[in-house]
Design a protein around this motif. Sequence first.
Motif, PDB file in Angstrom:
ATOM      1  N   UNK A 198       4.254  -0.421 -15.054  1.00 31.77           N
ATOM      2  CA  UNK A 198       5.113  -0.778 -13.928  1.00 31.77           C
ATOM      3  C   UNK A 198       5.455   0.478 -13.130  1.00 31.77           C
ATOM      4  N   UNK A 199       5.953   0.253 -11.909  1.00 31.79           N
ATOM      5  CA  UNK A 199       6.524   1.349 -11.151  1.00 31.79           C
ATOM      6  C   UNK A 199       7.878   0.856 -10.638  1.00 31.79           C
ATOM      7  N   UNK A 200       8.534   1.651  -9.795  1.00 36.11           N
ATOM      8  CA  UNK A 200       9.807   1.171  -9.248  1.00 36.11           C
ATOM      9  C   UNK A 200       9.663   0.945  -7.754  1.00 36.11           C
ATOM     10  N   UNK A 201      10.362  -0.054  -7.265  1.00 37.92           N
ATOM     11  CA  UNK A 201      10.437  -0.280  -5.817  1.00 37.92           C
ATOM     12  C   UNK A 201      11.878  -0.057  -5.417  1.00 37.92           C
ATOM     13  N   UNK A 202      12.074   0.432  -4.206  1.00 43.37           N
ATOM     14  CA  UNK A 202      13.435   0.689  -3.737  1.00 43.37           C
ATOM     15  C   UNK A 202      13.612   0.332  -2.279  1.00 43.37           C
ATOM     16  N   UNK A 218       0.841  -1.188   0.000  1.00 43.42           N
ATOM     17  CA  UNK A 218       0.000   0.000   0.000  1.00 43.42           C
ATOM     18  C   UNK A 218       0.880   1.243   0.000  1.00 43.42           C
ATOM     19  N   UNK A 219       0.658   2.148  -0.951  1.00 43.95           N
ATOM     20  CA  UNK A 219       1.459   3.379  -0.999  1.00 43.95           C
ATOM     21  C   UNK A 219       0.673   4.439  -1.771  1.00 43.95           C
ATOM     22  N   UNK A 220       0.865   5.715  -1.391  1.00 46.86           N
ATOM     23  CA  UNK A 220       0.096   6.794  -2.046  1.00 46.86           C
ATOM     24  C   UNK A 220       0.671   7.170  -3.410  1.00 46.86           C
ATOM     25  N   UNK A 221       0.572   6.248  -4.375  1.00 43.96           N
ATOM     26  CA  UNK A 221       1.101   6.525  -5.721  1.00 43.96           C
ATOM     27  C   UNK A 221      -0.001   7.121  -6.610  1.00 43.96           C
ATOM     28  N   UNK A 222       0.404   7.633  -7.750  1.00 43.44           N
ATOM     29  CA  UNK A 222      -0.567   8.180  -8.709  1.00 43.44           C
ATOM     30  C   UNK A 222      -1.249   7.022  -9.454  1.00 43.44           C
ATOM     31  N   UNK A 223      -2.377   7.285 -10.101  1.00 38.27           N
ATOM     32  CA  UNK A 223      -3.069   6.205 -10.817  1.00 38.27           C
ATOM     33  C   UNK A 223      -2.179   5.575 -11.891  1.00 38.27           C
ATOM     34  N   UNK A 254       3.766   5.702 -12.020  1.00 34.03           N
ATOM     35  CA  UNK A 254       3.972   4.502 -12.843  1.00 34.03           C
ATOM     36  C   UNK A 254       4.173   4.872 -14.309  1.00 34.03           C
ATOM     37  N   UNK A 255       4.779   3.951 -15.077  1.00 38.12           N
ATOM     38  CA  UNK A 255       4.980   4.234 -16.498  1.00 38.12           C
ATOM     39  C   UNK A 255       4.940   2.941 -17.312  1.00 38.12           C
ATOM     40  N   UNK A 256       5.120   3.072 -18.617  1.00 39.97           N
ATOM     41  CA  UNK A 256       5.132   1.891 -19.482  1.00 39.97           C
ATOM     42  C   UNK A 256       4.094   1.974 -20.580  1.00 39.97           C
ATOM     43  N   UNK A 257       4.448   1.348 -21.709  1.00 45.78           N
ATOM     44  CA  UNK A 257       3.597   1.441 -22.900  1.00 45.78           C
ATOM     45  C   UNK A 257       2.950   0.101 -23.279  1.00 45.78           C
ATOM     46  N   UNK A 258       3.076  -0.895 -22.416  1.00 49.21           N
ATOM     47  CA  UNK A 258       2.453  -2.189 -22.753  1.00 49.21           C
ATOM     48  C   UNK A 258       1.001  -2.162 -22.256  1.00 49.21           C
ATOM     49  N   UNK A 263     -10.111  -2.345  -3.858  1.00 47.56           N
ATOM     50  CA  UNK A 263      -9.339  -1.620  -2.831  1.00 47.56           C
ATOM     51  C   UNK A 263      -8.667  -0.354  -3.372  1.00 47.56           C
ATOM     52  N   UNK A 264      -8.763  -0.129  -4.690  1.00 47.82           N
ATOM     53  CA  UNK A 264      -8.208   1.097  -5.276  1.00 47.82           C
ATOM     54  C   UNK A 264      -6.766   0.926  -5.728  1.00 47.82           C
ATOM     55  N   UNK A 265      -6.306   1.872  -6.566  1.00 48.90           N
ATOM     56  CA  UNK A 265      -5.003   1.704  -7.232  1.00 48.90           C
ATOM     57  C   UNK A 265      -3.813   1.808  -6.275  1.00 48.90           C
ATOM     58  N   UNK A 266      -4.036   2.319  -5.062  1.00 51.35           N
ATOM     59  CA  UNK A 266      -2.895   2.450  -4.127  1.00 51.35           C
ATOM     60  C   UNK A 266      -2.643   1.158  -3.350  1.00 51.35           C
ATOM     61  N   UNK A 267      -3.547   0.204  -3.497  1.00 47.23           N
ATOM     62  CA  UNK A 267      -3.312  -1.132  -2.919  1.00 47.23           C
ATOM     63  C   UNK A 267      -2.817  -1.996  -4.085  1.00 47.23           C
ATOM     64  N   UNK A 268      -1.500  -2.154  -4.146  1.00 49.03           N
ATOM     65  CA  UNK A 268      -0.887  -2.780  -5.324  1.00 49.03           C
ATOM     66  C   UNK A 268      -0.452  -4.215  -5.050  1.00 49.03           C
ATOM     67  N   UNK A 269      -0.363  -4.986  -6.137  1.00 48.35           N
ATOM     68  CA  UNK A 269       0.148  -6.353  -6.016  1.00 48.35           C
ATOM     69  C   UNK A 269       1.272  -6.524  -7.039  1.00 48.35           C
ATOM     70  N   UNK A 270       2.352  -7.171  -6.615  1.00 52.20           N
ATOM     71  CA  UNK A 270       3.504  -7.415  -7.491  1.00 52.20           C
ATOM     72  C   UNK A 270       3.889  -8.890  -7.396  1.00 52.20           C
TER      73      UNK A 270
END
Length: 257
Positions: free
Chosen positions: A40-44, A29-34, A103-107, A67-74
């Motif tokens: 994909x996004x990056x984890x650090x 869970x993190x306050x990321x943008x839609x 997040x970014x990506x063109x797929x 649960x909305x886009x801020x509850x993510x699964x990887x």
Amino acid sequence: MIEVPHGFVQGSVTDRIDWTENEFSLMINAPIEPYIAGQFTKLGLLNDSGEWVRRAYSLVNSPHHKAGHQQMEFLFITADEGELSPRLQLLKKGDPVYVAKTPSGFMTLAEIPDNMSDLWLLSTGSAIGPFLSILDELETASRFEEIVLVHAVRTEAELVYQSKIAQMIDRYKGKLRYIPIVSREQCDGILQGRIPDLLLSGVLTETAQVALKEENSFFYICGNPDMVKDTSNALNKLGYSKNLRRKAGNFSSENYW
Ligand SMILES: Cc1cc2nc3c(=O)[nH]c(=O)nc-3n(C[C@H](O)[C@H](O)[C@H](O)COP(=O)(O)OP(=O)(O)OC[C@H]3O[C@@H](n4cnc5c(N)ncnc54)[C@H](O)[C@@H]3O)c2cc1C
Ligand SMILES: NC(=O)c1ccc[n+]([C@@H]2O[C@H](COP(=O)([O-])OP(=O)(O)OC[C@H]3O[C@@H](n4cnc5c(N)ncnc54)[C@H](OP(=O)(O)O)[C@@H]3O)[C@@H](O)[C@H]2O)c1
């Protein structure tokens, strides 16, 4: 007090699934943008020397889930001697993890030319993740006539998300075929080999019971870069060309390393 890298926000692990010794999923869970399905996004995390290690990871769930886009699964495969993935594998519920906010990506569905009626999703290992996100979108079901999800792994135990896939097959009412491939074991009722060979020999289309359409089949290829290269070459041999901004074509890809 940790100084969060520029463009990153602090999140926390809310759950995990361990599929095999070196394959697992984390709910974060993190306050990321839609995001858009397929991105994909990056984890650090900090390494032992106190330096940030950041890598790209695809989102497995639909941005429109309950649960909305801020509850993510990887979904992760731990790379032997990798810098970040073994650290991610140690994370437990409640642990902090740092997530790139944008997040970014063109797929994504938007990148597929409008005339495509059939969608082939060709993946190895953890790269089934973004395809599950795409399949969770209502637009995917309404837009395509036939969809084939191909997941190639070394061993049967790595055929993850079986119950999610079974639910999707039900929901797609005959439009979605799932073709698992195992390369390093012989398993009853499961194809053995590699995607490019199975494409060229016609075994993949025969198993899926979906014919290739010269004008209207679109392929997304994702995962191991050697598989991406060999599959692109196989598609070239079959008469397909890469989809480019300046010239529409039948396939696009994303390399995981
Ligand atoms: C757009 C994009 C999306 C990605 N999405 C995911 C994802 O959803 N899940 C995921 O597990 N990885 C994903 N990756 C790979 C991820 O970014 C890291 O490269 C991976 O976790 C290894 O990082 P590391 O620091 O542990 O290993 P490193 O020290 O960077 O070692 C890299 C080596 O590990 C191997 N490797 C890297 N990624 C994988 C993998 N996914 N499966 C098997 N072997 C691998 C390769 O041999 C590579 O040379 C993605 C990469 C890109 C570019
Ligand atoms: N610690 C462990 O026990 C353990 C075990 C396994 C993996 N690992 C780690 O996990 C990583 C492997 O992840 P992964 O299973 O996703 O690996 P992978 O090597 O990408 O294999 C996934 C699938 O892709 C196929 N493939 C590979 N090259 C191809 C090509 N050129 N064309 C078509 N298909 C191709 C493989 O077939 P082939 O089998 O024919 O190559 C396999 O079916 C390794 O880098 C390693 O670090 C660790």
